[in-house]
Scaffold this motif. Structure first.
Motif, PDB file in Angstrom:
ATOM      1  N   TYR A  22      -6.044   7.473  -2.495  1.00 15.87           N
ATOM      2  CA  TYR A  22      -6.044   8.010  -3.851  1.00 15.87           C
ATOM      3  C   TYR A  22      -7.354   8.758  -4.095  1.00 15.87           C
ATOM      4  O   TYR A  22      -8.412   8.363  -3.593  1.00 15.87           O
ATOM      5  CB  TYR A  22      -5.894   6.906  -4.894  1.00 15.87           C
ATOM      6  N   LEU A  23      -7.270   9.822  -4.865  1.00 19.08           N
ATOM      7  CA  LEU A  23      -8.445  10.643  -5.133  1.00 19.08           C
ATOM      8  C   LEU A  23      -9.520   9.846  -5.875  1.00 19.08           C
ATOM      9  O   LEU A  23      -9.258   9.246  -6.914  1.00 19.08           O
ATOM     10  CB  LEU A  23      -8.047  11.859  -5.970  1.00 19.08           C
ATOM     11  N   SER A  24     -10.730   9.871  -5.332  1.00 28.00           N
ATOM     12  CA  SER A  24     -11.872   9.224  -5.980  1.00 28.00           C
ATOM     13  C   SER A  24     -12.869  10.248  -6.506  1.00 28.00           C
ATOM     14  O   SER A  24     -13.506  10.041  -7.531  1.00 28.00           O
ATOM     15  CB  SER A  24     -12.597   8.289  -5.010  1.00 28.00           C
ATOM     16  N   SER A  27     -28.141   6.884   4.548  1.00 31.66           N
ATOM     17  CA  SER A  27     -27.264   5.725   4.709  1.00 31.66           C
ATOM     18  C   SER A  27     -26.500   5.348   3.450  1.00 31.66           C
ATOM     19  O   SER A  27     -25.608   4.501   3.507  1.00 31.66           O
ATOM     20  CB  SER A  27     -28.086   4.512   5.171  1.00 31.66           C
ATOM     21  N   ILE A  28     -26.827   5.959   2.308  1.00 32.04           N
ATOM     22  CA  ILE A  28     -26.113   5.586   1.086  1.00 32.04           C
ATOM     23  C   ILE A  28     -24.711   6.201   1.102  1.00 32.04           C
ATOM     24  O   ILE A  28     -24.479   7.239   1.729  1.00 32.04           O
ATOM     25  CB  ILE A  28     -26.879   6.018  -0.177  1.00 32.04           C
ATOM     26  N   PRO A  29     -23.736   5.592   0.436  1.00 30.61           N
ATOM     27  CA  PRO A  29     -22.357   6.096   0.464  1.00 30.61           C
ATOM     28  C   PRO A  29     -22.166   7.326  -0.413  1.00 30.61           C
ATOM     29  O   PRO A  29     -22.878   7.508  -1.414  1.00 30.61           O
ATOM     30  CB  PRO A  29     -21.546   4.910  -0.064  1.00 30.61           C
ATOM     31  N   VAL A  30     -21.185   8.145  -0.063  1.00 28.79           N
ATOM     32  CA  VAL A  30     -20.917   9.367  -0.837  1.00 28.79           C
ATOM     33  C   VAL A  30     -20.503   9.044  -2.268  1.00 28.79           C
ATOM     34  O   VAL A  30     -20.655   9.870  -3.164  1.00 28.79           O
ATOM     35  CB  VAL A  30     -19.818  10.225  -0.171  1.00 28.79           C
ATOM     36  N   SER A  31     -19.985   7.850  -2.500  1.00 25.78           N
ATOM     37  CA  SER A  31     -19.567   7.469  -3.853  1.00 25.78           C
ATOM     38  C   SER A  31     -20.720   7.494  -4.839  1.00 25.78           C
ATOM     39  O   SER A  31     -20.507   7.595  -6.056  1.00 25.78           O
ATOM     40  CB  SER A  31     -18.926   6.079  -3.845  1.00 25.78           C
ATOM     41  N   MET A  32     -21.957   7.434  -4.338  1.00 27.06           N
ATOM     42  CA  MET A  32     -23.138   7.420  -5.207  1.00 27.06           C
ATOM     43  C   MET A  32     -23.464   8.801  -5.765  1.00 27.06           C
ATOM     44  O   MET A  32     -24.134   8.910  -6.797  1.00 27.06           O
ATOM     45  CB  MET A  32     -24.339   6.870  -4.443  1.00 27.06           C
ATOM     46  N   ILE A  33     -23.004   9.862  -5.098  1.00 24.68           N
ATOM     47  CA  ILE A  33     -23.403  11.203  -5.541  1.00 24.68           C
ATOM     48  C   ILE A  33     -22.221  12.119  -5.845  1.00 24.68           C
ATOM     49  O   ILE A  33     -22.402  13.228  -6.323  1.00 24.68           O
ATOM     50  CB  ILE A  33     -24.301  11.887  -4.491  1.00 24.68           C
ATOM     51  N   MET A  34     -21.008  11.683  -5.578  1.00 27.37           N
ATOM     52  CA  MET A  34     -19.837  12.556  -5.745  1.00 27.37           C
ATOM     53  C   MET A  34     -19.520  12.795  -7.219  1.00 27.37           C
ATOM     54  O   MET A  34     -19.920  12.028  -8.096  1.00 27.37           O
ATOM     55  CB  MET A  34     -18.611  11.931  -5.067  1.00 27.37           C
ATOM     56  N   THR A  35     -18.802  13.882  -7.483  1.00 28.31           N
ATOM     57  CA  THR A  35     -18.188  14.092  -8.796  1.00 28.31           C
ATOM     58  C   THR A  35     -16.957  13.212  -8.848  1.00 28.31           C
ATOM     59  O   THR A  35     -16.067  13.328  -8.013  1.00 28.31           O
ATOM     60  CB  THR A  35     -17.785  15.564  -8.987  1.00 28.31           C
ATOM     61  N   ARG A  36     -16.893  12.335  -9.839  1.00 28.02           N
ATOM     62  CA  ARG A  36     -15.860  11.308  -9.852  1.00 28.02           C
ATOM     63  C   ARG A  36     -14.589  11.753 -10.578  1.00 28.02           C
ATOM     64  O   ARG A  36     -14.635  12.484 -11.561  1.00 28.02           O
ATOM     65  CB  ARG A  36     -16.384  10.033 -10.517  1.00 28.02           C
ATOM     66  N   PHE A  37     -13.447  11.294 -10.060  1.00 26.81           N
ATOM     67  CA  PHE A  37     -12.193  11.389 -10.780  1.00 26.81           C
ATOM     68  C   PHE A  37     -12.323  10.527 -12.035  1.00 26.81           C
ATOM     69  O   PHE A  37     -12.892   9.444 -11.969  1.00 26.81           O
ATOM     70  CB  PHE A  37     -11.059  10.857  -9.885  1.00 26.81           C
ATOM     71  N   PRO A  38     -11.892  11.003 -13.240  1.00 26.54           N
ATOM     72  CA  PRO A  38     -11.011  12.158 -13.453  1.00 26.54           C
ATOM     73  C   PRO A  38     -11.726  13.473 -13.775  1.00 26.54           C
ATOM     74  O   PRO A  38     -11.115  14.379 -14.347  1.00 26.54           O
ATOM     75  CB  PRO A  38     -10.188  11.703 -14.657  1.00 26.54           C
ATOM     76  N   ASN A  39     -13.006  13.598 -13.430  1.00 23.58           N
ATOM     77  CA  ASN A  39     -13.749  14.826 -13.716  1.00 23.58           C
ATOM     78  C   ASN A  39     -13.621  15.867 -12.611  1.00 23.58           C
ATOM     79  O   ASN A  39     -14.377  16.836 -12.593  1.00 23.58           O
ATOM     80  CB  ASN A  39     -15.226  14.489 -13.939  1.00 23.58           C
ATOM     81  N   ASN A  61     -12.903  29.631 -13.384  1.00 19.51           N
ATOM     82  CA  ASN A  61     -13.324  29.057 -14.670  1.00 19.51           C
ATOM     83  C   ASN A  61     -14.235  27.849 -14.498  1.00 19.51           C
ATOM     84  O   ASN A  61     -15.104  27.593 -15.339  1.00 19.51           O
ATOM     85  CB  ASN A  61     -12.105  28.670 -15.500  1.00 19.51           C
ATOM     86  N   ASN A  62     -14.018  27.083 -13.428  1.00 23.49           N
ATOM     87  CA  ASN A  62     -14.796  25.863 -13.224  1.00 23.49           C
ATOM     88  C   ASN A  62     -15.889  26.003 -12.168  1.00 23.49           C
ATOM     89  O   ASN A  62     -16.612  25.044 -11.896  1.00 23.49           O
ATOM     90  CB  ASN A  62     -13.863  24.713 -12.836  1.00 23.49           C
TER      91      ASN A  62
END
Length: 218
Positions: free
Chosen positions: A117-119, A139-151, A170-171
């Motif tokens: 599922y999209l994170s 070593s830190i995970p990508v979840s710490m810096i990613m643009t998060r769903f639902p954005n 547009n975006n």
């Protein structure tokens, strides 16, 4: 379709200097030729510009002169041009994300959870901002810096390629995850998930437009 400010400026410059080649337009705009390739292809496809090899761009005859191309642009769905998504998991380290980014030669990575599922989405710019001058961050995970769903800006397989192009412009993004909702009934409550089935990029859109448009004048 409403044109962007840069596309309007391109039309003004072409009207003033026609015929004019892409390199000259890029110089007048203060950008590189690849930067305006998408704009030129779109303007030709929509009939605002005409193009002749070895001659240059000049003002076109309007939408009616390109009716077949425009109709194809308006009707072609994302599912017919999408490519395989380049995906990493939320727990993927920034080091491994960078390796994947360069091995796959992409500008952004789609991030999913363990169920696909999209994170979120992480871009080359996100990675560079975090890693430059901070080697300990690998070593830190990508979840710490990613643009998060639902954005995250997404498209569905049934959206048209014109819809996808408009969302990109547009975006100001270079990659759109192609997604399908897992539970449509819960979407209004905000408790829903999106399954990643593909991706479209600016490169995808440029190739589509180049196929529809006239050859690029040299």
């Amino acid at each position: 379709m409403e044109l962007s400010s840069r596309q309007k400026e391109i039309l003004r410059l072409v009207e003033t200097h026609e015929p004019i080649i892409a390199e000259q337009l890029a110089e007048l705009l203060g950008v590189s030729k690849p930067t305006i390739r998408f704009d030129l292809s779109l303007l030709v496809t929509l009939g605002y510009l005409d193009a002749k090899p070895k001659v240059g761009y000049f003002i076109g005859k309007g939408r009616n002169g390109q009716s077949e191309s425009v109709q194809k642009l308006l009707s072609t769905e994302v599912q017919h041009v999408q490519s395989v998504p380049v995906v990493v998991r939320e727990v993927t380290s920034l080091y491994d994300a960078v390796v994947t980014l360069f091995l796959e030669d992409v500008g952004s990575l789609i991030v999913t959870d363990e169920f696909n599922y999209l994170s979120g989405v992480v871009s080359r710019k996100d990675l560079l901002k975090t890693l430059l001058g901070n080697t300990q961050a690998t070593s830190i995970p990508v979840s710490m810096i990613m643009t998060r769903f639902p954005n995250v800006v997404t498209v569905s397989p049934e959206d048209t390629i014109l819809d996808a192009a408009r969302k990109m412009v547009n975006n100001k993004v270079d990659t759109l995850p192609v997604v399908e909702p897992v539970d449509v009934t819960s979407k209004d409550s905000g408790d829903y998930r999106l399954h990643v089935v593909g991706r479209v990029t600016k490169t995808t859109m440029t190739k589509v437009l180049l196929d529809l448009a006239s050859p690029d004048p040299q």
